[in-house]
Motif scaffolding. Structure first.
Motif, PDB file in Angstrom:
ATOM      1  N   ALA A 120       0.825  -9.176   2.386  1.00 20.94           N
ATOM      2  CA  ALA A 120       1.364  -8.390   1.471  1.00 20.94           C
ATOM      3  C   ALA A 120       0.593  -8.309   0.349  1.00 20.94           C
ATOM      4  O   ALA A 120      -0.101  -7.371  -0.257  1.00 20.94           O
ATOM      5  CB  ALA A 120       2.647  -8.674   1.673  1.00 20.94           C
ATOM      6  N   TYR A 121      -0.274  -9.741  -0.283  1.00 20.82           N
ATOM      7  CA  TYR A 121      -1.315  -9.566  -1.064  1.00 20.82           C
ATOM      8  C   TYR A 121      -3.267  -8.828  -0.332  1.00 20.82           C
ATOM      9  O   TYR A 121      -3.561  -8.261  -1.443  1.00 20.82           O
ATOM     10  CB  TYR A 121      -1.288 -10.907  -1.477  1.00 20.82           C
ATOM     11  N   ASP A 122      -3.124  -9.251   0.874  1.00 13.84           N
ATOM     12  CA  ASP A 122      -4.234  -8.937   1.282  1.00 13.84           C
ATOM     13  C   ASP A 122      -3.787  -7.052   1.619  1.00 13.84           C
ATOM     14  O   ASP A 122      -5.002  -6.894   1.306  1.00 13.84           O
ATOM     15  CB  ASP A 122      -4.141  -9.573   2.943  1.00 13.84           C
ATOM     16  N   ILE A 214       7.627 -11.660  -4.716  1.00 12.94           N
ATOM     17  CA  ILE A 214       6.183 -10.919  -4.422  1.00 12.94           C
ATOM     18  C   ILE A 214       5.849  -9.746  -3.850  1.00 12.94           C
ATOM     19  O   ILE A 214       5.065  -9.167  -3.694  1.00 12.94           O
ATOM     20  CB  ILE A 214       5.506 -12.554  -4.197  1.00 12.94           C
ATOM     21  N   ILE A 215       6.007 -10.007  -2.272  1.00 12.19           N
ATOM     22  CA  ILE A 215       6.300  -8.893  -1.304  1.00 12.19           C
ATOM     23  C   ILE A 215       6.734  -7.338  -1.612  1.00 12.19           C
ATOM     24  O   ILE A 215       6.120  -6.428  -1.893  1.00 12.19           O
ATOM     25  CB  ILE A 215       6.943  -9.166  -0.072  1.00 12.19           C
ATOM     26  N   VAL A 216       7.902  -7.698  -2.754  1.00 14.53           N
ATOM     27  CA  VAL A 216       8.227  -5.644  -3.519  1.00 14.53           C
ATOM     28  C   VAL A 216       7.286  -6.193  -4.512  1.00 14.53           C
ATOM     29  O   VAL A 216       7.363  -5.202  -4.790  1.00 14.53           O
ATOM     30  CB  VAL A 216       9.560  -6.514  -3.839  1.00 14.53           C
ATOM     31  N   ILE A 217       7.033  -6.394  -5.232  1.00 15.57           N
ATOM     32  CA  ILE A 217       6.883  -6.228  -6.682  1.00 15.57           C
ATOM     33  C   ILE A 217       5.131  -5.293  -5.299  1.00 15.57           C
ATOM     34  O   ILE A 217       3.825  -4.895  -6.772  1.00 15.57           O
ATOM     35  CB  ILE A 217       5.782  -7.415  -7.280  1.00 15.57           C
ATOM     36  N   SER A 218       4.345  -6.519  -4.700  1.00 13.94           N
ATOM     37  CA  SER A 218       2.893  -6.290  -4.393  1.00 13.94           C
ATOM     38  C   SER A 218       3.001  -4.603  -3.600  1.00 13.94           C
ATOM     39  O   SER A 218       2.087  -3.698  -4.190  1.00 13.94           O
ATOM     40  CB  SER A 218       2.339  -6.991  -3.190  1.00 13.94           C
ATOM     41  N   TYR A 219       3.902  -4.261  -3.053  1.00 13.93           N
ATOM     42  CA  TYR A 219       4.204  -3.160  -2.369  1.00 13.93           C
ATOM     43  C   TYR A 219       4.561  -2.246  -2.961  1.00 13.93           C
ATOM     44  O   TYR A 219       4.590  -0.598  -3.913  1.00 13.93           O
ATOM     45  CB  TYR A 219       5.409  -2.346  -1.305  1.00 13.93           C
ATOM     46  N   GLY A 220       4.906  -2.127  -4.489  1.00 12.31           N
ATOM     47  CA  GLY A 220       5.286  -1.887  -5.784  1.00 12.31           C
ATOM     48  C   GLY A 220       3.995  -0.711  -6.104  1.00 12.31           C
ATOM     49  O   GLY A 220       3.620   0.435  -6.530  1.00 12.31           O
ATOM     50  N   PHE A 221       3.153  -1.854  -6.460  1.00 14.98           N
ATOM     51  CA  PHE A 221       1.791  -1.261  -6.585  1.00 14.98           C
ATOM     52  C   PHE A 221       0.940  -0.985  -5.501  1.00 14.98           C
ATOM     53  O   PHE A 221       0.190   0.159  -6.416  1.00 14.98           O
ATOM     54  CB  PHE A 221       0.545  -2.625  -6.948  1.00 14.98           C
ATOM     55  N   ILE A 222       1.657  -1.050  -4.270  1.00 10.75           N
ATOM     56  CA  ILE A 222       0.621  -0.212  -3.185  1.00 10.75           C
ATOM     57  C   ILE A 222       0.938   1.541  -3.199  1.00 10.75           C
ATOM     58  O   ILE A 222       0.169   2.055  -3.143  1.00 10.75           O
ATOM     59  CB  ILE A 222       0.897  -1.053  -2.207  1.00 10.75           C
ATOM     60  N   SER A 244       2.991  -1.277   9.502  1.00  9.47           N
ATOM     61  CA  SER A 244       3.347  -2.649  10.321  1.00  9.47           C
ATOM     62  C   SER A 244       3.736  -3.259  10.048  1.00  9.47           C
ATOM     63  O   SER A 244       4.692  -4.133  10.171  1.00  9.47           O
ATOM     64  CB  SER A 244       1.707  -2.651  10.991  1.00  9.47           C
ATOM     65  N   HIS A 245       2.871  -3.880   8.574  1.00 13.05           N
ATOM     66  CA  HIS A 245       3.391  -5.440   7.581  1.00 13.05           C
ATOM     67  C   HIS A 245       4.700  -4.951   7.127  1.00 13.05           C
ATOM     68  O   HIS A 245       5.403  -5.673   7.073  1.00 13.05           O
ATOM     69  CB  HIS A 245       2.236  -5.695   6.681  1.00 13.05           C
ATOM     70  N   LEU A 246       4.860  -3.638   6.517  1.00 10.69           N
ATOM     71  CA  LEU A 246       5.843  -3.080   6.388  1.00 10.69           C
ATOM     72  C   LEU A 246       7.844  -3.728   7.310  1.00 10.69           C
ATOM     73  O   LEU A 246       8.260  -4.461   6.879  1.00 10.69           O
ATOM     74  CB  LEU A 246       6.058  -1.702   5.470  1.00 10.69           C
ATOM     75  N   THR A 247       7.052  -2.999   8.466  1.00 12.72           N
ATOM     76  CA  THR A 247       7.689  -2.901   9.652  1.00 12.72           C
ATOM     77  C   THR A 247       8.856  -4.264   9.684  1.00 12.72           C
ATOM     78  O   THR A 247      10.017  -4.494  10.093  1.00 12.72           O
ATOM     79  CB  THR A 247       7.714  -2.215  10.714  1.00 12.72           C
ATOM     80  N   ALA A 248       7.493  -5.073  10.087  1.00 13.87           N
ATOM     81  CA  ALA A 248       7.461  -6.397  10.165  1.00 13.87           C
ATOM     82  C   ALA A 248       7.843  -7.611   9.092  1.00 13.87           C
ATOM     83  O   ALA A 248       9.264  -8.539   9.780  1.00 13.87           O
ATOM     84  CB  ALA A 248       6.284  -7.283  10.495  1.00 13.87           C
TER      85      ALA A 248
END
Length: 312
Positions: A120-122, A214-222, A244-248
């Motif tokens: 997610a950080y990537d 952390i994943i939710v925060i990362s995707y919020g910025f994305i 793909s990553h979000l689905t997984a």
């Protein structure tokens, strides 16, 4: 079992598995064997493809190859024993074997949770800071992040294993499941399990809730960065790199939460066991498909590999 004083120490457990479905055991075996073979084939195939094609030597595919490795180990910690038990009259596993199985299962599961956060950080760096991506996601940092995921999971699993070996098991030794999982083991313990429950809750918070946050925060910025892109084509391309990553991630966390909430009391209904199959066996099979089916770079790599084989 071994006797000592007035108590009988358990040295092995009986895994009931799917023995309550005698009429469809052959069908279940065939289905689970097929899923296991496909999981190994697709994940190992993806690892080999990424290794062989220099165009895929990027941070995202480095993480993806490690995810495939984790999935192979993850499914192998439970599937072979589950499959072999279909042919066993007495479906037993020693206490040490049970502990080792849970240790590998836990280590791989926690590693995957950490690796999902790393991925997610990537994606956050690739979309929110595209000009700095190459310098930020250096090979050294990628290796450190993957090693950190493994070491964090390993240390957590070792602490769980040490706590497990402090418990004593006497009396009933029947596990109503197809593998050794902590909730089912705790309910069989004849000693106080408060410390193990507390440790499990802490590790769940660290590896589950914090990683998910952390994943939710990362995707919020994305999402905010994607919305700033003016062209529809640009937004679509940016979203596709994360889909793909979000689905997984969604499959991994929703199925995990459901399974462990439903089995937190230590019980295991038939539905819970089939849900666990999805969580432990089916998801590792789906991950390489999720990351590959709509991935142009993977398809191009396969074409290049076919051309090489054709010229050879």
């Amino acid at each position: 079992m071994t006797g000592g004083g007035n108590t009988t120490e358990i040295t092995y457990f009986i895994l009931l598995g799917f023995s309550d479905f005698p009429r469809i055991l052959a069908v279940l075996f065939a289905v689970f064997l097929l899923i296991y073979i496909l999981t190994l084939t697709w994940n190992l195939g993806l690892i080999i493809l990424i290794r062989m094609d220099s165009h895929l030597h990027t941070p995202m595919y480095f993480f993806l190859s490690n995810l495939s490795f984790i999935d192979v180990c993850y499914v192998t910690s439970t599937a072979p024993k589950m499959l072999s038990n279909f042919f066993q009259e007495q479906q037993t596993i020693t206490f040490v074997g049970c502990a080792v199985q849970y240790f590998v299962f836990s280590t791989m599961g926690l590693s995957e949770s950490c690796l999902m956060t790393t991925m997610a950080y990537d994606r956050y760096t690739a979309i929110c800071n595209p000009l700095l991506y190459s310098s930020v996601m250096s090979p050294k940092l990628c290796i450190q992040m993957v090693l950190g995921s493994y070491l964090a999971a390993l240390s957590a699993s070792i602490s769980e294993l040490c706590a497990l070996f402090q418990l004593h098991f006497c009396g009933l030794n029947v596990i109503d499941h197809f593998f050794c999982d902590m909730p089912q083991l705790l309910v069989l313990s004849c000693t106080d399990t408060l410390f193990v429950n507390l440790l499990t809750a802490i590790l769940t918070m660290i590896f589950g809730i914090i990683n998910a946050f952390i994943i939710v925060i990362s995707y919020g910025f994305i999402v905010m960065s994607i919305m700033k892109i003016t062209s529809a084509k640009g937004r679509s391309k940016a979203f596709n790199t994360c889909a793909s990553h979000l689905t997984a991630v969604s499959l991994f966390y929703t199925s995990g939460i459901f399974v462990y909430l439903s089995s937190s009391s230590g019980g295991s209904s038939s539905f819970d066991r089939f849900a666990s199959v999805f969580y432990t066996v089916v998801i590792p099979m789906l991950n390489p498909l999720i990351y590959s089916l709509r991935n142009k770079e993977i398809k191009d790599a396969l074409k290049r590999l076919q051309k090489k084989r054709w010229y050879c």
